[in-house]
Design an enzyme around this catalytic site. Structure first.
Site, PDB file in Angstrom:
ATOM      1  N   GLU A 165       0.810  -1.223   0.000  1.00  0.00           N
ATOM      2  CA  GLU A 165       0.000   0.000   0.000  1.00  0.00           C
ATOM      3  C   GLU A 165       0.843   1.274   0.000  1.00  0.00           C
ATOM      4  OE1 GLU A 165      -2.710  -0.067   3.288  1.00  0.00           O
ATOM      5  OE2 GLU A 165      -3.840  -1.766   2.525  1.00  0.00           O
ATOM      6  N   GLU A 363      -5.021  -8.671   1.186  1.00  0.00           N
ATOM      7  CA  GLU A 363      -5.560  -8.332   2.507  1.00  0.00           C
ATOM      8  C   GLU A 363      -7.042  -8.054   2.362  1.00  0.00           C
ATOM      9  OE1 GLU A 363      -3.914  -5.131   4.944  1.00  0.00           O
ATOM     10  OE2 GLU A 363      -1.914  -5.680   4.266  1.00  0.00           O
TER      11      GLU A 363
HETATM   12  C1  BGP Z   1      -3.850  -2.223   5.973  1.00  0.00           C
HETATM   13  C2  BGP Z   1      -2.391  -2.386   6.338  1.00  0.00           C
HETATM   14  C3  BGP Z   1      -2.145  -3.302   7.481  1.00  0.00           C
HETATM   15  C4  BGP Z   1      -3.198  -3.326   8.555  1.00  0.00           C
HETATM   16  C5  BGP Z   1      -4.613  -3.232   8.004  1.00  0.00           C
HETATM   17  C6  BGP Z   1      -5.685  -3.019   9.029  1.00  0.00           C
HETATM   18  O1  BGP Z   1      -4.056  -1.008   5.332  1.00  0.00           O
HETATM   19  O2  BGP Z   1      -1.654  -2.870   5.227  1.00  0.00           O
HETATM   20  O3  BGP Z   1      -0.865  -3.020   7.966  1.00  0.00           O
HETATM   21  O4  BGP Z   1      -2.885  -2.533   9.593  1.00  0.00           O
HETATM   22  O5  BGP Z   1      -4.715  -2.204   7.048  1.00  0.00           O
HETATM   23  O6  BGP Z   1      -5.805  -1.665   9.361  1.00  0.00           O
HETATM   24  P1  BGP Z   1      -5.658  -1.074  10.813  1.00  0.00           P
HETATM   25  O7  BGP Z   1      -4.524  -1.792  11.434  1.00  0.00           O
HETATM   26  O8  BGP Z   1      -5.373   0.369  10.644  1.00  0.00           O
HETATM   27  O9  BGP Z   1      -6.973  -1.329  11.477  1.00  0.00           O
END
Ligand code: BGP
Length: 461
Positions: A165, A363
């Protein structure tokens, strides 16, 4: 109705080094921006839990690999910590080499294919002090790091990723304050994005020139953009947002160049980044073999108020405004919309506009707070909401595959609940619960459900 997934579908989960490893300064690792930021402003982090308190994979990776295999997972993505492998940017840390080699080998021994990413928001502090991605020299440093990783682990790892990302460190660090260095400046943000994609291309180039085995890609969070209405102004806002949020990374990664409309938009607003001769050739050399797509939520936009916008633009909100769709379904814990149809729309866009490049869902997931509320008497979190979330997204994925989408896998964020940047452990995402007191991994209901889906390689609807 029961529908089959393609053969050899990748089933897995994802995490990152800075969110899972722990061992913050052990065995030679130096600081990343997260380590230093926490030391400066611990109050910015939920419950003041910082990057030292992650989910201990540094010591538990072998056991985790076994648990993955028991759950039938056949793949897993994590990242390498740049500042663990090269603490000063130049010298290889042999202890890091031993750790990562054993980690990746243990996964393979368990039939879990490692997908290894190089950068997941964790800029080494020594490089941040020189300007991070804003500084041109970051490109060379990244290529050196990438080459070191390929040399040290290329005999084990076949699936590489350059960035996770990349738009996020731009948006959160240079158009907001959720990542260090908390700068708010559109022009600097564009420069950072540009250097990031050049660094990506430089890593791909090194990989290809040395004829490494396997393939290399990038992970992009492709949030499909929907307009408030079909009116011309709303559609214009949608087009602008798509250029800034999707095409700015997807086009160079897949097509090897920036879209003309984006260049014109930046030029008209005095936002073009400083470039050097040879950059276009470098970008062209950065075309990926495959893509990881992170999908959590869509973007919804509407027209800007033309009388109120700045020219030259001061922020992306001068090109489109957020739209709050009244019918949206929400994950209230994270504040993110749940819209499984988005995955179908992305899939069709990749098929029709991006050469039907191979990709997988790298993801997807649902962060929920206070999950202990849902524990049964045996301590198993009954996360039916997560099962429903996954099922709905898999359903849309299958629909797209039926129509020719080139999607080859699904990874949940995450395997064991991990540390979430400023949110620390507020929202949990894993198939396994992480016990903060003991470090124990406890399966959630979704892990049993998923294990069966994987075994059958099919979904009932
Ligand atoms: C994505 C990232 C992850 C992870 C996930 C969940 O954007 O690649 O690293 O953190 O989001 O988001 P958050 O942890 O902010 O709830």
């Amino acid at each position: 109705m029961t529908r089959k997934f393609p053969e050899n579908f990748l089933w897995g989960a994802a995490t990152s080094a800075p969110q899972s490893e722990g061992a913050q300064y052990e065995d030679g690792k130096t600081a990343s921006t997260w380590d230093v930021w926490f030391e400066k402003e611990p109050e910015r982090f939920y419950n003041e839990v910082g990057p030292k308190d992650t989910s201990l994979t540094y010591e538990k990776y072998a056991k985790d690999a076994k648990l993955m295999s028991e759950m039938n997972l056949n793949s897993f993505r994590t990242s390498i910590s740049w500042n663990r492998l090269l603490p000063d940017g130049k010298t290889v840390n042999e202890k890091a080499v031993l750790y990562y080699r054993d980690y990746f080998l243990k996964l393979k021994e368990q039939g879990v294919e490692p997908i290894v990413n190089l950068f997941h928001f964790d800029m080494p502090w020594w490089l941040m002090e020189k300007g991070g991605w804003e500084s041109r020299e970051s490109i060379e440093h990244f290529a050196y790091y990438a080459n070191t990783a390929f040399e040290q682990f290329g005999d084990i790892v076949q699936h590489w990723m350059t960035f996770n990302e990349p738009i996020v460190h731009v948006q959160c660090g240079y158009l907001g304050n959720d990542h260090w260095p908390q700068v708010n400046n559109f022009k600097q943000a564009v420069q950072v994005a540009y250097h990031t994609m050049l660094a990506h291309a430089a890593a791909v180039k090194v990989f290809k020139e040395k004829q490494r085995k396997g393939r290399i890609g990038i992970i992009l969070n492709l949030s499909p953009v929907y307009a408030r209405s079909d009116k011309e102004e709303d559609q214009e806002a949608r087009g602008n947002s798509e250029l800034l949020h999707i095409k700015s990374f997807l086009d160079p990664a897949v097509l090897g160049k920036y879209p003309e409309e984006l260049v014109t938009m930046l030029k008209d607003n005095d936002l073009l980044p400083a470039a050097e001769s040879g950059d276009s050739e470098l970008l062209a050399a950065g075309k990926v073999d495959y893509l990881g797509v992170n999908y959590y939520q869509p973007l919804r936009v509407q027209a800007v108020n033309k009388e109120k916008v700045h020219h030259p633009a001061k922020s992306p909100s001068d090109f489109s405004r957020a739209y709050d769709w009244p019918e949206k379904r929400m994950n209230l814990y994270r504040g993110w919309e749940i819209y499984p149809e988005g995955i179908y729309d992305i899939a069709i866009m990749l098929k029709d506009e991006y050469e039907n490049i191979p990709w997988y869902i790298s993801e997807n997931g649902m962060g929920v707070s206070d999950e202990e509320r849902f524990m049964d008497e045996e301590g198993i979190v009954q996360d039916d909401y997560r099962i429903e979330f996954i099922r709905d997204h898999l359903d849309q994925t299958l629909k797209a595959i039926d129509e020719g989408a080139n999607c080859f896998g699904y990874h949940l964020w995450t395997f064991v609940d991990c540390w979430s940047w400023l949110n620390a452990y507020k929202n949990r995402y894993g198939y396994y619960r992480y016990d903060l007191e003991t470090g124990k991994r406890i399966p959630k209901k979704s892990s049993f459900w998923m294990s069966e889906i994987i075994q059958r390689n099919e979904l009932d609807r």
